[in-house]
Design an enzyme around this catalytic site. Structure first.
Site, PDB file in Angstrom:
ATOM      1  N   ASP A 267       0.907  -1.363   0.024  1.00  0.00           N
ATOM      2  CA  ASP A 267      -0.105   0.094  -0.120  1.00  0.00           C
ATOM      3  C   ASP A 267       0.837   1.244  -0.164  1.00  0.00           C
ATOM      4  O   ASP A 267       1.831   1.330   0.787  1.00  0.00           O
ATOM      5  CB  ASP A 267      -0.792  -0.083   1.155  1.00  0.00           C
ATOM      6  CG  ASP A 267      -1.924   1.013   1.203  1.00  0.00           C
ATOM      7  OD1 ASP A 267      -2.986   1.218   0.418  1.00  0.00           O
ATOM      8  OD2 ASP A 267      -1.823   1.903   2.111  1.00  0.00           O
TER       9      ASP A 267
ATOM     10  N   GLU B  28      14.126 -15.672   0.223  1.00  0.00           N
ATOM     11  CA  GLU B  28      14.568 -16.811   1.287  1.00  0.00           C
ATOM     12  C   GLU B  28      13.369 -17.811   1.248  1.00  0.00           C
ATOM     13  O   GLU B  28      13.917 -19.108   1.535  1.00  0.00           O
ATOM     14  CB  GLU B  28      14.461 -16.348   2.847  1.00  0.00           C
ATOM     15  CG  GLU B  28      15.968 -15.708   2.967  1.00  0.00           C
ATOM     16  CD  GLU B  28      15.815 -15.265   4.562  1.00  0.00           C
ATOM     17  OE1 GLU B  28      14.940 -15.650   5.412  1.00  0.00           O
ATOM     18  OE2 GLU B  28      16.216 -14.036   4.889  1.00  0.00           O
TER      19      GLU B  28
HETATM   20  C1  NOJ Z   1      -4.340   3.099  -0.898  1.00  0.00           C
HETATM   21  C2  NOJ Z   1      -5.540   2.102  -0.581  1.00  0.00           C
HETATM   22  O1  NOJ Z   1      -5.673   1.566  -1.627  1.00  0.00           O
HETATM   23  C3  NOJ Z   1      -6.649   3.007   0.000  1.00  0.00           C
HETATM   24  O2  NOJ Z   1      -7.725   2.210  -0.119  1.00  0.00           O
HETATM   25  C4  NOJ Z   1      -6.204   3.606   1.125  1.00  0.00           C
HETATM   26  O3  NOJ Z   1      -7.323   4.362   1.615  1.00  0.00           O
HETATM   27  C5  NOJ Z   1      -4.883   4.345   1.066  1.00  0.00           C
HETATM   28  N1  NOJ Z   1      -3.941   3.542   0.256  1.00  0.00           N
HETATM   29  C6  NOJ Z   1      -4.377   4.603   2.257  1.00  0.00           C
HETATM   30  O4  NOJ Z   1      -3.934   3.366   3.148  1.00  0.00           O
END
Ligand code: NOJ
Length: 516
Positions: A202, A251
């Site tokens: 993310d 790994e």
């Molecule tokens: C990207 C994620 O896909 C989204 O849903 C989220 O709100 C933001 N990152 C923050 O984590």
């Protein structure tokens, strides 16, 4: 090169909205396990699950309070194991979501930081700054939250600010601190030991902030979508982190992967994340942003192929996910939106590389734009005072049956209401029905496996706002225009067309594959 992830089809499960096994209105891991036969029949190679970890759910689980446990709403670690086992038995790999840019404010570390006070080792895991008594209302810099409003909030005692690029309950972790690095190495191992086949990272372009947290240009507002390189995004230092992660995943046996959610300015900047000692895949969002036009699609495709081919990384195509309006709706909704969505999908599946499918797109679901304000949950809606409706409309629970309290999503009403008419789009209504969107997806995925792309050569343009290419295994023609397209220039068996070819002409907004 035989790595599975170079040409895989990967299905994104948004667990809250996929299938609710325990009837509490919220999807869960047992629901995902139960639907494994459906996913196997669809023909996907892997699933990526959006976060299911312990979380107050202020941002649909992207606010993680415990990275090593399952939120009770979604089940238990044993439910994860059972789901993983069912997936592996069905030959489906599991990719879990890793959220390293920020934790939840409910995370033990943030609670400890608040308790410990300014200057403490606990606060050094996040970005805290003193409130200036001369300017108590002026945050340390001009950064704005991606979800709207300032990117800084004050601690309850009002003495310090803390940074949150997203919601105020999502404090940014301080990646200058070695403890943060060690913790994420350990979290990676936790899920790898538990049999995860990979991680979707993310905000993979976040984490590292420019030295001194300088002001950004303009008014400081941040766009996650279509971002420009900024003091908080796409900093070169982030690559050092991935160079420490890659040896860890290597790994483990089983050709496990990292896929980056990296919003960058250009395909060139995105390709940096894909260097051989960093990550395996990075979503290409250019087609998410592109209007339905031959020129825009071709430009995005060319840039991705040119940049990734040089470094031996697969192109990673996507049209929809849990953050953007579903592509049926982006392309005009109704029959025309659906026709174009199927055409774009068929095109995507002919491209060399990896394709991600977002749950429900195989049913032709539209974005639900008219959810009542009372049921909305996306922080974007609240932080912009309703100016932006946010992302709830692509997170409405999946209709599995034609009838029932949540159309077979579960035994109770779902956490978001489904619109009128979704019973007719349900799995039950489409399963085995010739010409349904579901059967189209099943066919397109199966055919793609039989006709594996080896490259891409553009053919002469077959008409205005249309293109054709040869991928080494088949010829794909896409008509982006509003007029039927004569197919005289093409020969060969029609493998599949997203709409019926009438008198040798490909209807407006459709695609066809010819065997070679
Ligand atoms: C990207 C994620 O896909 C989204 O849903 C989220 O709100 C933001 N990152 C923050 O984590």
């Amino acid at each position: 090169m035989t790595n599975w992830w170079r040409d895989a089809v990967i299905y994104q499960v948004y667990p809250r909205s996929f299938a609710d096994a325990n009837g509490d209105g919220m999807g869960d891991l047992a629901g995902v396990r139960d639907r494994m036969p459906y996913l196997a029949k669809l023909g996907v190679d892997a699933i990526w699950l959006s976060p299911f970890y312990t979380s107050p759910q202020n941002d649909g689980g992207y606010d993680v309070a415990d990275y090593r446990d399952v939120d009770p709403r979604f089940g238990t670690l044993e439910d994860f194991d059972a789901m993983r086992e069912a997936a592996h038995e069905a030959g489906i790999r599991i990719i879990v979501d890793l959220v390293p840019n920020h934790s939840s404010s409910e995370h033990a570390w943030f609670k400890a930081a608040l308790a410990a006070g300014p200057g403490s080792a606990e606060r050094a895991r996040y970005h805290f700054r003193d409130v200036d008594p001369a300017k108590p209302d002026t945050p340390p810099n001009n950064w704005q939250s991606v979800f709207g409003g300032p990117a800084w909030s004050k601690t309850p005692d009002g003495k310090q600010w803390y940074l949150h690029l997203f919601d105020s309950t999502q404090p940014d972790l301080n990646w200058d601190n070695p403890e943060v690095h060690a913790e994420f190495h350990s979290i990676l191992r936790f899920w790898l030991d538990r049999g995860a086949d990979g991680f979707r990272i993310d905000v993979a372009h976040g984490m590292v902030k420019a030295e001194g947290l300088p002001d950004t240009g303009g008014d400081g507002s941040i766009e996650m979508i279509g971002t420009t390189q900024a003091p908080f995004f796409d900093q070169d230092g982030v690559h050092e982190i991935y160079r420490t992660w890659r040896p860890i995943i290597e790994e483990y046996e089983g050709d496990r992967i990292f896929v980056a959610e990296a919003w960058t300015d250009s395909a060139e900047r995105r390709a940096l994340y894909l260097r051989p000692d960093e990550l395996h895949q990075a979503f290409n969002f250019d087609l998410v942003l592109a209007p339905f036009s031959a020129a825009d699609f071709r430009k995005a495709i060319d840039a991705e192929i040119a940049n990734n081919a040089g470094i031996g990384a697969p192109c990673t195509w996507v049209l929809s996910n849990h953050d953007v309006h579903r592509h049926v709706t982006r392309y005009g909704d109704g029959p025309i939106g659906l026709a174009r969505a199927k055409a774009a999908t068929q095109l995507l599946f002919a491209l060399p590389g990896v394709v991600y499918v977002y749950q429900g797109e195989e049913l032709g679901l539209n974005e639900v734009l008219d959810l009542p304000d009372e049921v909305r949950q996306d922080p974007t809606f609240f932080r912009t005072n309703g100016e932006q409706i946010g992302r709830d409309g692509c997170r409405v629970p999946i209709p599995w049956k034609t009838e029932g309290p949540s159309l077979g999503f579960g035994d109770a009403e779902g956490w978001l209401p489904q619109p009128e008419g979704w019973g007719a789009l349900s799995v039950e209504a489409q399963d085995g029905v010739e010409g349904s969107t579901l059967e189209f997806y099943r066919k397109v995925i199966a055919l793609r496996k039989e006709h594996k792309a080896t490259g891409l050569t553009w053919l002469d343009e077959p008409g205005e706002n249309a293109f054709a290419f040869d991928n080494g295994a088949l010829v794909c023609v896409v008509n982006f225009s509003d007029e039927p397209l004569a197919l005289d220039a093409f020969e060969g068996e029609v493998l599949l067309s997203s709409a019926e070819i009438v008198e040798g002409r490909l209807p407006a907004g459709s695609a066809v594959w010819f065997a070679k």
